[in-house]
Structure formats: structure tokens, C-alpha cells
Design a protein around this motif. Structure first.
Motif, PDB file in Angstrom:
ATOM      1  N   ARG A 232       0.836  -1.207   0.000  1.00 20.32           N
ATOM      2  CA  ARG A 232       0.000   0.000   0.000  1.00 20.32           C
ATOM      3  C   ARG A 232       0.868   1.254   0.000  1.00 20.32           C
ATOM      4  O   ARG A 232       0.581   2.213  -0.735  1.00 20.32           O
ATOM      5  CB  ARG A 232      -0.931   0.011   1.211  1.00 20.32           C
ATOM      6  N   ALA A 233       1.907   1.272   0.808  1.00 16.83           N
ATOM      7  CA  ALA A 233       2.778   2.444   0.866  1.00 16.83           C
ATOM      8  C   ALA A 233       3.454   2.687  -0.473  1.00 16.83           C
ATOM      9  O   ALA A 233       3.623   3.840  -0.896  1.00 16.83           O
ATOM     10  CB  ALA A 233       3.821   2.264   1.969  1.00 16.83           C
ATOM     11  N   VAL A 234       3.852   1.616  -1.154  1.00 14.05           N
ATOM     12  CA  VAL A 234       4.465   1.756  -2.481  1.00 14.05           C
ATOM     13  C   VAL A 234       3.439   2.294  -3.477  1.00 14.05           C
ATOM     14  O   VAL A 234       3.749   3.193  -4.279  1.00 14.05           O
ATOM     15  CB  VAL A 234       5.042   0.412  -2.955  1.00 14.05           C
ATOM     16  N   ALA A 235       2.220   1.774  -3.441  1.00 14.92           N
ATOM     17  CA  ALA A 235       1.171   2.257  -4.343  1.00 14.92           C
ATOM     18  C   ALA A 235       0.916   3.739  -4.125  1.00 14.92           C
ATOM     19  O   ALA A 235       0.778   4.513  -5.088  1.00 14.92           O
ATOM     20  CB  ALA A 235      -0.112   1.458  -4.137  1.00 14.92           C
ATOM     21  N   ALA A 236       0.847   4.166  -2.875  1.00 11.42           N
ATOM     22  CA  ALA A 236       0.600   5.569  -2.564  1.00 11.42           C
ATOM     23  C   ALA A 236       1.727   6.452  -3.074  1.00 11.42           C
ATOM     24  O   ALA A 236       1.485   7.521  -3.668  1.00 11.42           O
ATOM     25  CB  ALA A 236       0.438   5.749  -1.054  1.00 11.42           C
TER      26      ALA A 236
END
Length: 283
Positions: A52-56
Motif C-alpha cells: 500500500r505504501a508503495v502504491a501511494a
């Protein structure tokens, strides 16, 4: 680190981020600069945690995102919203990366929606703690390898026809690849395989202008640990063994994935970055 995370039996893997307390920090920590403008990324395990952090962060830097996840629909919906709040497009694709047919379908869906694929992030993984190697069942051993390393092969095989010169692959390995883990024998073995896979794949693709690298996180506060059978006592002291005396957060790992995916790392391939709280692993 509080140990108030709701405990779920490991059959509930990979777990739901919205049930964790405290919540992992996924938010990008600085304004975007367009480093992934116009790019399309597929990220496995992108519903929560590091994914999720990478996607954001990728969205903030201008990328459209295909979010691949197993079954955590509420988490995936939240990640879609995070990407869209950054002004980018996102699709969610649910299924098992250990299934070759699913991986082929996920790539097809991404190409159908976005018309291209520039970045593949192989992040999905699972773990099952066991103190005695005799307690690791054949089914568990096969399942862990199926998800953690077979899934990377399947997804990369499906993506390969669409990856052109300038594309990047970033794999998620682990500090356990270098140090081992007495309670994660099968998991550590898969992470060692991922490190070797990264180096070999880099040699295989570098002539076509495709870079392949990896990130080896240390203890990071994500659903993987509390949902993967870690005891309350272990969670209470999670990350304290690092030189920084604390666990990391997903948004402290995501910048490594960004660096390796963008042109800042244009002269880097076959390498591993180590956001692990200061532990020296010499790898």
C-alpha cells in the motif's frame, strides 16, 4: 510499539490492515516530483502494508496502479481510494499469485485497462512461524514457496512480453535472506531464493534494457507479522532488536521501491537495498 493488534489465526493470512492497532504509516512523506509520470505499475500485495505504501508513493509520483491482492477487499478498496486521491487511476485484481493462470489474467487486465506496463513490483508474501522444523507440514512448505517465489516467476513470465526498454522489476526479499530466522525456516528459504532470482533475472534482462533489483526490509509494522501467528510477547518487543530499537513503518520502506523503479537508479541492476533499522548484513 503497542501490542494491541487484533490477533487472527494464521489461516487468516495475509491479514487485514484495517484491523491493526496501531495502524501502519503508509502516507508518503514528501511532495511528488513526477518521477513516474505516465508510467504504469503492477504491485502484488498492494492492498496493505509495504505494498500500500508503495502504491501511494508511486501514485504521488505520477503512476497509474494495478493493485493485486488475495482476498482483503476492504483494504484493497481503501488503497484504490488512496491512489485516486493522488489523481491517478487504479484497478484492483483479486486472486492468488501462486496460480500461474491468475497471474496471466492479472497482466492481461492491466494491459486492457492501461495499455502498457512499465514497473512490476513483486511484493506479495506469506509466513508461518514454527520453532521446530518437524512442525512444518508439506502443505505449508509448498504453500509458502508457491506464494513467495513461484508467484514471482509466474508474474514475471506473464509480464515479460509487455516490459520494454526502460522498464523495471522490483522484488521484495527480506533481512531473513541474509540472517536467517530460527522460527521462519521456510519463509527465510524463499527469501534467499528471491535474492538469487533477482540477481539472475537482472543478468537475463539487462541486455534488453530492463533493470531488476530488490528491497530487503527488516522488521516492518504490517499485517504480515501479527496476522502470521506471532505471539503477543513477540509483538510487544517487535523491532527492538534493530540498532534503531524499533520497527520500521511501510512509508520508510516505500522510497527504496521508488528509487529502484525510477530513472534515479538508471545505473543500478541486480542489487538489493536494506531498509532495516541499521542492521549490517553485508549483502
Amino acid at each position: 510499539m503497542s501490542a494491541k493488534a487484533k490477533m487472527i489465526h494464521e489461516d487468516g493470512l495475509p491479514g487485514n490492515e484495517h484491523e491493526l492497532d496501531p495502524k501502519p504509516a503508509w502516507q508518503p512523506r514528501y511532495p511528488g516530483s513526477g518521477r513516474l509520470h505516465g508510467r504504469v505499475a503492477l504491485i502484488t500485495g498492494a492492498d496493505s502494508g509495504i505494498g500500500r505504501a508503495v502504491a501511494a508513493l508511486y501514485a504521488r509520483e505520477g503512476a497509474d496502479i494495478a493493485i493485486v491482492y488475495l482476498s482483503e477487499h476492504e483494504d484493497a478498496k481503501q488503497t484504490i481510494g488512496i491512489v485516486e486521491q493522488e489523481g491517478r487511476r487504479a484497478i484492483a485484481i483479486a486472486g492468488d499469485v501462486g496460480d500461474k493462470t491468475f497471474c496471466e489474467g492479472a497482466i492481461d487486465s492491466t494491459i486492457a485497462e492501461f495499455g502498457r506496463l512499465d514497473i512490476l513490483v513483486n511484493n506479495a508474501g506469506e509466513q508461518h512461524p514454527d520453532q521446530d522444523i518437524r512442525d512444518i507440514t508439506e502443505a505449508q512448505l509448498r504453500r509458502t514457496f508457491q506464494t513467495n517465489i513461484f508467484g514471482m516467476f509466474f508474474m514475471t513470465q506473464a509480464a515479460r512480453p509487455h516490459l520494454k526498454k526502460g522498464a523495471a522489476i522490483v522484488n521484495c526479499t527480506s533481512i531473513t535472506s541474509y540472517q536467517g530466522s530460527p522460527e521462519l525456516l521456510d519463509y527465510s528459504s524463499t527469501k534467499g531464493a528471491i535474492t538469487s532470482f533477482t540477481r539472475a533475472l537482472s543478468e537475463n534482462l539487462i541486455g534488453d534494457g530492463i533493470r531488476v533489483n530488490a528491497v530487503a526490509p527488516g522488521p516492518i509494522w504490517t499485517p504480515l507479522n501479527p496476522m502470521g501467528g506471532a505471539s503477543p510477547e513477540k509483538l510487544k518487543h517487535f523491532g527492538e532488536g534493530t540498532p534503531m530499537k524499533r520497527p520500521g513503518q511501510p512509508n520508510e520502506v516505500a522510497p527504496s521501491f521508488l528509487f529502484l523503479a525510477c530513472e534515479d537508479a538508471s545505473y543500478i541492476s541486480g542489487q538489493v537495498l536494506h531498509p532495516n533499522g541499521g542492521t549490517i548484513v553485508n549483502g
